[in-house]
Design an enzyme around this catalytic site. Structure first.
Site, PDB file in Angstrom:
ATOM      1  N   GLU A 138     -37.552  45.619 -22.189  1.00 11.55           N
ATOM      2  CA  GLU A 138     -36.495  44.755 -21.640  1.00 11.55           C
ATOM      3  C   GLU A 138     -35.226  45.575 -21.374  1.00 11.55           C
ATOM      4  OE1 GLU A 138     -36.127  41.019 -23.757  1.00 11.55           O
ATOM      5  OE2 GLU A 138     -38.229  40.542 -23.385  1.00 11.55           O
ATOM      6  N   GLU A 158     -45.395  40.535 -23.627  1.00 14.24           N
ATOM      7  CA  GLU A 158     -44.760  39.545 -24.509  1.00 14.24           C
ATOM      8  C   GLU A 158     -44.969  38.186 -23.883  1.00 14.24           C
ATOM      9  OE1 GLU A 158     -40.813  40.132 -26.110  1.00 14.24           O
ATOM     10  OE2 GLU A 158     -41.125  42.301 -26.270  1.00 14.24           O
TER      11      GLU A 158
HETATM   12  O1  AHR Z   1     -40.391  38.858 -29.440  1.00 21.23           O
HETATM   13  C1  AHR Z   1     -39.039  38.708 -29.754  1.00 21.23           C
HETATM   14  C2  AHR Z   1     -38.133  39.410 -28.765  1.00 21.23           C
HETATM   15  O2  AHR Z   1     -38.240  38.789 -27.517  1.00 21.23           O
HETATM   16  C3  AHR Z   1     -38.442  40.852 -28.470  1.00 21.23           C
HETATM   17  O3  AHR Z   1     -37.890  41.708 -29.416  1.00 21.23           O
HETATM   18  C4  AHR Z   1     -37.798  41.062 -27.131  1.00 21.23           C
HETATM   19  O4  AHR Z   1     -38.419  42.067 -26.392  1.00 21.23           O
HETATM   20  C5  AHR Z   1     -37.899  39.696 -26.484  1.00 21.23           C
HETATM   21  O5  AHR Z   1     -36.738  39.300 -25.892  1.00 21.23           O
END
Ligand code: AHR
Length: 527
Positions: free
Chosen positions: A200, A332
């Site tokens: 991110e 994610e």
């Molecule tokens: O999964 C929790 C968080 O969500 C992670 O650290 C980040 O990459 C995302 O925003």
């Protein structure tokens, strides 16, 4: 107005006078499974996991330390290892997440008592003891029979730091770093299958514009080399670039445009996509448990947006990469709810219900339908964080409904996608209309044809009549995951409320007839 009070006798008379209501007929869906048109391989990496240094994801979830009374092997919990082996976890992304862009690997090697304590500034501001570092992570990966997916610190570290980390882990030559690795207990080079270049980077990973990120990507991709002799040529480590969040098409365009004209010195094999669901607006407000049917439908509606994101980003990638060399890596995904009452808000601990088992199946089905481009995905997160497989409480461990979806889907790992045509019908709650049915089929590595069928409707069972092209079947057997209530969960006191049961279906008039319970996930192989 005076309330009307009916005596027991009056109620009985009324009951006798009302004719029995006719039962609603069970809806029927017809599907056609075409085994003569095999599609892409469903890469087993779409069943990947994510373990960040966040809350009790790593500490307590995986790591209890060698002196813990909780049974462990070199500090890693045996119960968790056994549970993860059973779902054949293909890879585990580590150490973050946002944590990764503040992680400095040298603090997590060497004698544990000499490792410095640092701060986990993203997740609760707690102490990070650094007792779970590179060696412990790679030991854990080995114990569960998985592959390493390491996320590099791009936001607050240099390419040199990443390059040295890889040299430390992978070279067999007697460099100073390899000797240090050997002194720390591992003379042989480690295998690092996947390497993420940042996390991110548009947000917690450095607040960069995509143009800035592309410049960083080129540098990091140039210098992050894997020296393990077993990981050269076709077996090379795959580098995964930071990709878009949700529907950010500009980010995808710019990274793919840069990749299309890349020169010999750098390359990538994947572009990540992060997309969480379970909420309408940030911050998440739909609770993980104790919700009504409207919230059930809202959450599933939100998760089905994954199809739009995957389709849009795939279409952009097709423009720059028609040969589909770069994978879309959804590293994610999952449901994000408010934390359980009384828990640290920075630890993201949430319960996991039958709704989440359905949500997981819907997402896996989307990834499988896009198997040619989506070749990896990592649910967030593996243990005690967000949509977890496993919850722990001291020595206790429970498996969540989502765990069981992953377990039932094991035969889909590296299976060949088979197209299924069907009219899904609809399930409506208020102003939300969703497909009633979601199905995928595949030919497994075991040679069997597998079907996964999800009935989203929490109120009605569903009969599925399956016509099979290119195959005859006498019946089907497998497992089904149902729950007594809309929001059923497993707890430490009642750990088996949601667990798969055996399921069988028979063929009738040349069609397989499968009777699905309301709000259920069913996986069968054809006999
Ligand atoms: O999964 C929790 C968080 O969500 C992670 O650290 C980040 O990459 C995302 O925003």
């Amino acid at each position: 107005m005076r309330p009307i009070l009916l005596t027991f006798a009056a109620v009985s008379v009324l009951a006798l006078a009302v004719p029995a209501l006719a039962k609603d007929p069970v809806p029927v869906a017809t599907i056609t499974v075409d085994t003569t048109q095999p599609g892409a391989t469903i890469n087993r990496n779409i069943f990947g996991q994510f373990a960040e240094h966040l809350g009790h994801g790593v500490y307590e979830g995986i790591w209890v330390g060698p002196s813990s009374p909780i049974p462990n092997t070199r500090g890693i919990r045996n119960d968790v290892v056994a549970a993860l082996k059973a779902i054949k976890v293909p890879d585990v992304r580590w150490p973050g997440g946002c944590f990764a862009d503040e992680y400095h690997w040298r603090k997590g090697i060497g004698a544990p008592e000499k490792r410095p304590a640092t701060l986990n500034s993203n997740w609760g501001g707690v102490l990070e003891p650094n007792t779970f570092g590179t060696h412990e992570y790679l030991d854990f990966i080995d114990q569960i029979g998985s592959e390493a997916y390491i996320s590099a610190n791009v936001g607050s570290a240099t390419p040199q730091e990443s390059a040295e980390w890889l040299e430390y882990m992978t070279t067999e030559k007697a460099t100073a770093l390899a000797q240090e690795r050997a002194a720390n207990g591992h003379p042989a080079p480690y295998k690092v299958a996947y390497f993420g270049i940042g996390n991110e980077s548009y947000g917690c990973g450095g607040s960069m514009t995509v143009e800035h990120y592309v410049d960083e990507l080129k540098k990091f991709a140039t210098y992050t080399k894997n020296y393990n002799p077993a990981q050269q040529g076709d077996q090379h480590m795959l580098r995964i670039a930071v990709g878009p969040s949700d529907g950010d098409e500009h980010w995808t365009e710019e990274v793919m445009k840069a990749w299309q004209t890349h020169i010999y010195s750098w390359d990538i094999d994947g572009l990540s996509l992060h997309s969480y669901s379970g909420f309408e607006h940030w911050p998440p407000s739909f609770p993980a448990t104790g919700f009504d049917e409207t919230a059930y439908a809202q959450v599933l509606k939100s998760t089905l947006k994954m199809e739009t994101y995957v389709s849009k980003h795939s279409a952009i990638m097709d423009k720059y990469d028609p040969q589909k060399k770069v994978a879309l890596v959804v590293d994610e995904w999952g449901a994000w709810y408010p934390v359980e009452k009384g828990t640290n808000p920075g630890f993201l601990f949430q319960q996991n219900s039958q709704r989440d088992a359905i949500l997981a199946a819907l997402n896996i089905n989307i990834f499988a339908r896009h198997a040619d481009r989506v070749r990896m995905a990592n649910i967030a997160q593996m243990i005690n964080v967000l949509q977890a497989m496993i919850l722990t409480d001291g020595p206790k461990m429970i498996l969540t409904p989502t765990y069981y979806t992953f377990k039932m889907y094991v035969p889909f790992q590296d299976a060949t996608f088979i197209p299924v045509k069907y009219d899904a019908g609809t399930y409506t709650k208020g102003d939300i209309t969703l497909p009633r049915l979601d199905v995928i089929a595949a030919k497994g590595k075991d040679g069997k044809v597998w079907l996964s069928l999800t009935n989203l409707d929490p109120n009605q069972p569903l009969e599925v009549d399956a016509a099979l092209l290119g195959l005859k079947a006498k019946g089907a057997t497998g497992q089904t995951l149902t729950a007594p209530k809309l929001d059923s969960v497993n707890t430490f006191d009642a750990p088996n409320t949601v667990a798969p049961k055996s399921f069988a279906a028979k063929a009738k008039d040349g069609k397989l007839v499968l009777k699905l319970a309301p709000e259920s996930v069913t996986v069968v192989s054809l006999d």
